[in-house]
Design an enzyme around this catalytic site. Structure first.
Site, short mmCIF file in Angstrom:
data_model
loop_
_atom_site.label_atom_id
_atom_site.label_comp_id
_atom_site.label_asym_id
_atom_site.label_seq_id
_atom_site.Cartn_x
_atom_site.Cartn_y
_atom_site.Cartn_z
NE ARG A 71 -3.65 0.40 2.21
CZ ARG A 71 -4.16 1.19 3.27
NH1 ARG A 71 -4.14 0.45 4.58
NH2 ARG A 71 -4.58 2.20 3.18
CD GLN A 102 -12.43 10.94 7.72
OE1 GLN A 102 -13.02 10.00 8.14
NE2 GLN A 102 -12.98 11.96 6.97
CG ASN A 103 -7.47 10.60 2.86
OD1 ASN A 103 -8.22 9.90 3.03
ND2 ASN A 103 -7.59 11.66 2.18
CG ASP A 105 -2.67 9.96 0.97
OD1 ASP A 105 -2.42 11.15 1.28
OD2 ASP A 105 -3.87 9.53 0.75
CG HIS A 120 -8.28 7.47 10.45
ND1 HIS A 120 -9.07 7.66 9.50
CD2 HIS A 120 -8.84 7.36 11.49
CE1 HIS A 120 -10.40 7.55 9.81
NE2 HIS A 120 -10.24 7.55 11.21
CB CYS A 128 8.92 0.90 18.60
SG CYS A 128 9.45 -0.42 19.56
CB CYS A 156 12.30 -0.79 17.54
SG CYS A 156 12.87 0.79 18.47
CB THR A 197 -15.06 12.97 4.54
OG1 THR A 197 -15.39 12.00 5.27
CG2 THR A 197 -15.55 14.20 4.58
CB SER A 198 -19.20 8.84 3.42
OG SER A 198 -18.42 8.51 4.47
#
Length: 257
Positions: A71, A102-103, A105, A120, A128, A156, A197-198
């Site tokens: 991803r 909320q993304n 990326d 998010h 870690c 780590c 966004t919904s």
């Protein structure tokens, strides 16, 4: 739409403190799929709950880390679109602007946004797994992950514990500091732009509601109606890449950028 665009442009042009709240729609326009949409090809044999929970990582860390590396590579290959650039343009005109996304990326950052709040988490901020959860680094070098490939997570450098993706998984709370900063910004702003966004993913969806309750004008940019429509001062139907540049141009006519 023309009437709502004029109304939204007037609100934005007169604003002093703005929050731009973005969801998956703005990233989808750059070709970044949601985590559910990224369950394609060789990943299609898994469901999200097997890959996006702490329990999944504990049971099969190589599988989960491999999917998140897949991803991350997809997100890294994407480019910011006109919507991301328009958000950065709002920040340039109004330095008190706060971007809350909320993304997971980094397209806002690459478009020029300064320190967006990632509710998010981020694909680009591993940490870690030890209780302190301090930030970790990706291994230097490496190759693009193959689809469906298991990849052992790095360790780590400080304590040797496995490193995990820096995202919020099912069953986990939002980062306290990020959510608190988003609430503070929503409470203090006079305009909030809700983009792509919904409005159904909680507790993140509370942010525009908090802004509306505390007196801000909330402007929605979304191709389809959402359950939050009635809260908004203006509803601009369309994609972020199409609507946001037009909104910026209408708010500050005669300016470039």
């Amino acid at each position: 739409m023309p009437g709502d665009l004029e109304r939204a442009a007037g609100l934005l042009g007169a604003a002093r403190r703005v929050v731009v709240f973005t969801g998956s729609g703005i990233s989808a326009e750059s070709g970044v799929p949601t985590f559910r949409d990224d369950l394609t090809g060789l990943w299609a044999r898994f469901d999200a709950e097997r890959l996006a929970t702490p329990e999944a990582f504990d049971a099969d860390p190589d599988l989960v880390w491999g999917w998140y590396e897949w991803r991350r590579a997809r997100a890294r290959a994407a480019e910011p679109n006109a919507g991301h650039r328009a958000v950065a343009a709002v920040e340039a005109r109004l330095p008190g602007t706060t971007v809350v996304t909320q993304n997971v990326d980094d397209l806002h950052e690459r478009a020029g946004s300064r320190d967006p709040i990632h509710l998010h988490g981020s694909l680009f901020a591993p940490r870690c797994t030890a209780p302190a959860g301090h930030p970790a680094a990706f291994p230097a070098g490496g190759t693009e992950p193959d689809e469906g490939r298991r990849i052992p997570p790095p360790r780590c450098a400080s304590c040797g514990a496995p490193v995990r993706p820096g995202v919020v998984w099912f069953g986990e709370a939002l980062p306290v500091a990020a959510f608190s900063a988003a609430v503070d910004a929503a409470t203090a702003c006079d305009v909030l732009l809700s983009v792509g966004t919904s409005g159904v993913v909680y507790p993140a969806a509370e942010i525009p509601r908090i802004a509306a309750i505390t007196g801000a004008a909330v402007v929605q940019v979304n191709p389809e109606p959402t359950p939050m429509d009635e809260l908004y001062a203006a509803n601009l139907r369309g994609t972020a890449a199409a609507v946001l540049p037009a909104l910026v141009a209408a708010a500050w006519p005669g300016e470039r950028g």
